[in-house]
Design a protein around this motif. Structure first.
Motif, PDB file in Angstrom:
ATOM      1  N   ASP A  37       0.648  -1.521  -0.029  1.00 23.71           N
ATOM      2  CA  ASP A  37      -0.127  -0.347   0.048  1.00 23.71           C
ATOM      3  C   ASP A  37       1.463   1.208  -0.281  1.00 23.71           C
ATOM      4  O   ASP A  37       0.866   2.613  -0.522  1.00 23.71           O
ATOM      5  N   LEU A  38       1.980   1.338   0.579  1.00 21.08           N
ATOM      6  CA  LEU A  38       2.901   2.518   0.742  1.00 21.08           C
ATOM      7  C   LEU A  38       4.775   2.198  -0.142  1.00 21.08           C
ATOM      8  O   LEU A  38       4.616   3.559  -0.404  1.00 21.08           O
ATOM      9  N   VAL A  39       4.745   1.128  -0.641  1.00 23.77           N
ATOM     10  CA  VAL A  39       5.797   1.563  -0.846  1.00 23.77           C
ATOM     11  C   VAL A  39       5.527   0.333  -1.785  1.00 23.77           C
ATOM     12  O   VAL A  39       6.572   0.094  -3.157  1.00 23.77           O
ATOM     13  N   GLY A  40       5.389   0.658  -2.762  1.00 19.45           N
ATOM     14  CA  GLY A  40       4.278   0.395  -4.280  1.00 19.45           C
ATOM     15  C   GLY A  40       4.719   0.827  -5.411  1.00 19.45           C
ATOM     16  O   GLY A  40       5.939   1.517  -5.314  1.00 19.45           O
ATOM     17  N   ILE A  41       4.538   0.013  -7.074  1.00 18.95           N
ATOM     18  CA  ILE A  41       4.927   1.757  -8.029  1.00 18.95           C
ATOM     19  C   ILE A  41       5.048   2.506  -7.509  1.00 18.95           C
ATOM     20  O   ILE A  41       5.933   3.064  -8.208  1.00 18.95           O
TER      21      ILE A  41
END
Length: 526
Positions: free
Chosen positions: A453-457
């Protein structure tokens, strides 16, 4: 204590090809290859597309392959590493063919070359759509014939042995040696001390730090977690490549991969309602590099509120498609979808780590006598983004280079044998069996959720700050469990995943510009 000359951690293409060379060229050396699962279970096995290598020198050239790699890496590749991998590639392919690997040929009995995103020429040698599995099969069969190689399945590495583990030893954390590893035998549940002159990390990637990944369940960043605790230098962890087209599923975990070669064959990306969209993002459309395609899909999903986009194969030549991609067709058919009649739902999924344990041009890490090869290493080849199908080639070339340097070290025989004798057994006295596995499962899911949720694409400063806080909370909980528990694979994997998450978050926060696979929307505002 179990003694071996060379300890290989991991049984994919990099570990096995390295072990083959050491065993063949130094028959008196003992080589142990350990893996936490079966010897055939590795990221190599799931590589569908193939090996990018120049074999047609009339249409292609080393220079073109080098430039394609540098372009994909967005200015952050090490040119000398790129040149080494590309120019030494043909010889490494010749070797694995001699070892028994098969690649598809055309009617002229030359390699049937595929093309994938980011490549300007057809240069991907392949075996159907199961190239990795074919290479793994050939290497395992070849290595079985070598009497000085021992394959140890179901052995899980707990920690690397360095001066940290020698009682009363003073050491410089910037000048450490590796003396082997503490290894949990999963069948006997005993932790063994395995000492070695040379240790090779070939542990693969860290895809399961995210909820959705194309990686097998074993890809929990073990090598990077082990190296991080041993104080090796690790870099470029912010560059996580998300494969644009994993088969969409409501379940989390490993998603089936729909190879980039399918788009190279002519498949088109479209919305769930059938509208093409790649023309809006890049002139190369479906053949743009993976970072561009993954962000385009992510953007379309967010714009429309959809859970997936689709791959359209309905217009393709069915006979030729079935020749190239029989297994991909079958996996879709098994899910109730016919690729020639239906749109295939796809989503981006964590696929490949472009950074890792820092190594030189011979795979030597910053810890003496510890080498790292394959996805767990950062050779400088990939820079900010891996060019499709360069990874198997990198594994072969750097496996060879690490073997060359290892053979030199073994011949010099300048090892400190006294230090080996000082290494203590692993002490679990006073520890208890963790009877609440639910805690480990909960913390692992929490970690995967925050990373997805926070460190994705697409990242942002706010998301990264929150991710750092959440990761620290999970780290404290895991450390508390570790301090009183007998070690298990589940606990060790969670420790490694937490280390990987820490490194990805920390190095993402340090990144000051958008490059390759890394995208922070706040940096565009500067």
């Amino acid at each position: 204590m179990i003694y071996t000359d060379v300890l290989v951690i991991g049984s994919g293409i990099s570990g096995l090809s390295y072990a083959m060379k050491i065993a063949q060229q130094k028959p008196g050396a003992k080589v142990a290859v350990i893996t936490k699962s079966d010897d055939e279970e590795s990221n190599t096995k799931y590589a569908q597309g193939g090996v990018a290598v120049v074999t047609d020198f009339t249409k292609d050239s080393f220079e073109k392959h080098i430039e394609d790699t540098l372009r994909a890496g967005d200015g952050l590749c090490k040119r000398e590493a790129v040149e080494a991998v590309v120019t030494e590639g043909p010889e490494r392919i010749r070797e694995i063919v001699e070892w028994g690997a098969n690649f598809d040929k055309n009617e002229f009995q030359t390699y049937d070359l595929g093309r994938e995103g980011g490549h300007t020429e057809n240069r991907v040698v392949h075996y159907k759509d199961i190239t990795g599995a074919e290479i793994e099969r050939a290497l395992l069969k070849a290595i079985e014939r070598l009497p000085n190689v021992e394959l140890l399945n179901h052995h899980y590495v707990i920690d690397l042995i360095t001066e940290h583990h020698i009682p009363g030893e003073s050491f410089d954390k910037y000048n450490l040696n590796c003396y082997g590893a503490y290894v949990l035998d999963l069948k006997t549940q005993r932790i063994k001390k395995m000492s070695a002159k040379i240790t090779l990390m070939a542990t693969g990637g860290c895809g399961h730090v995210y909820k959705n990944t194309t990686n097998p369940i074993i890809a929990t960043g073990d090598g990077i977690g082990l190296a991080h605790r041993a104080k090796a230098r690790i870099s470029n962890m912010q560059f996580i490549q998300f494969h644009p087209t994993a088969f969409y599923s409501l379940t989390t975990g490993q998603l089936p991969l729909i190879s980039e070669a399918v788009r190279g064959f002519g498949a088109k990306l479209c919305t769930a309602s059938g509208e093409p969209f790649m023309h809006k993002y890049d002139d190369r459309e479906e053949l743009a590099s993976r970072d561009i395609v993954a962000r385009a899909i992510d953007s379309e999903m967010k714009l429309r509120g959809d859970d997936y986009v689709c791959l359209d194969c309905r217009h393709l030549d069915q006979r030729k498609f079935m020749e190239h991609f029989p297994n991909i067709y079958k996996q879709c058919k098994d899910a109730g979808l016919d690729m020639f009649r239906d749109l295939i739902p796809v989503v981006p999924a964590s696929h490949y780590l472009c950074g890792g344990i820092d190594v030189d041009l011979f795979g030597q890490s910053t810890i003496k006598n510890m080498f790292a090869v394959g996805e767990c290493s950062n050779t400088g080849l990939h820079g900010a983004n891996r060019l499709a199908s360069n990874s198997l080639l990198e594994a072969l070339v750097f496996g060879h280079r690490a073997a060359v340097k290892t053979l030199e070290r073994l011949s010099e025989d300048n090892f400190n044998y006294e230090q080996l004798l000082k290494i203590p057994e692993w002490d679990q006295e006073g520890m208890k069996v963790n009877e609440e596995m639910v805690l480990l499962n909960y913390l692992r899911k929490e970690l995967q959720t925050l990373m997805s949720d926070l460190v994705g694409i697409v990242r942002s400063n706010r998301r990264l700050k929150l991710a750092k806080q959440k990761e620290e909370e999970i780290y404290k909980s895991v450390k508390e469990i570790y301090n009183f528990s007998i070690l298990s694979p589940q606990l060790s994997e969670l420790r490694n995943l937490v280390s990987v998450a820490f490194l990805i978050i920390a190095q993402s926060m340090e990144q000051t510009e958008n490059r390759g696979t890394f995208y922070n929307k706040d940096l565009d505002k500067k």
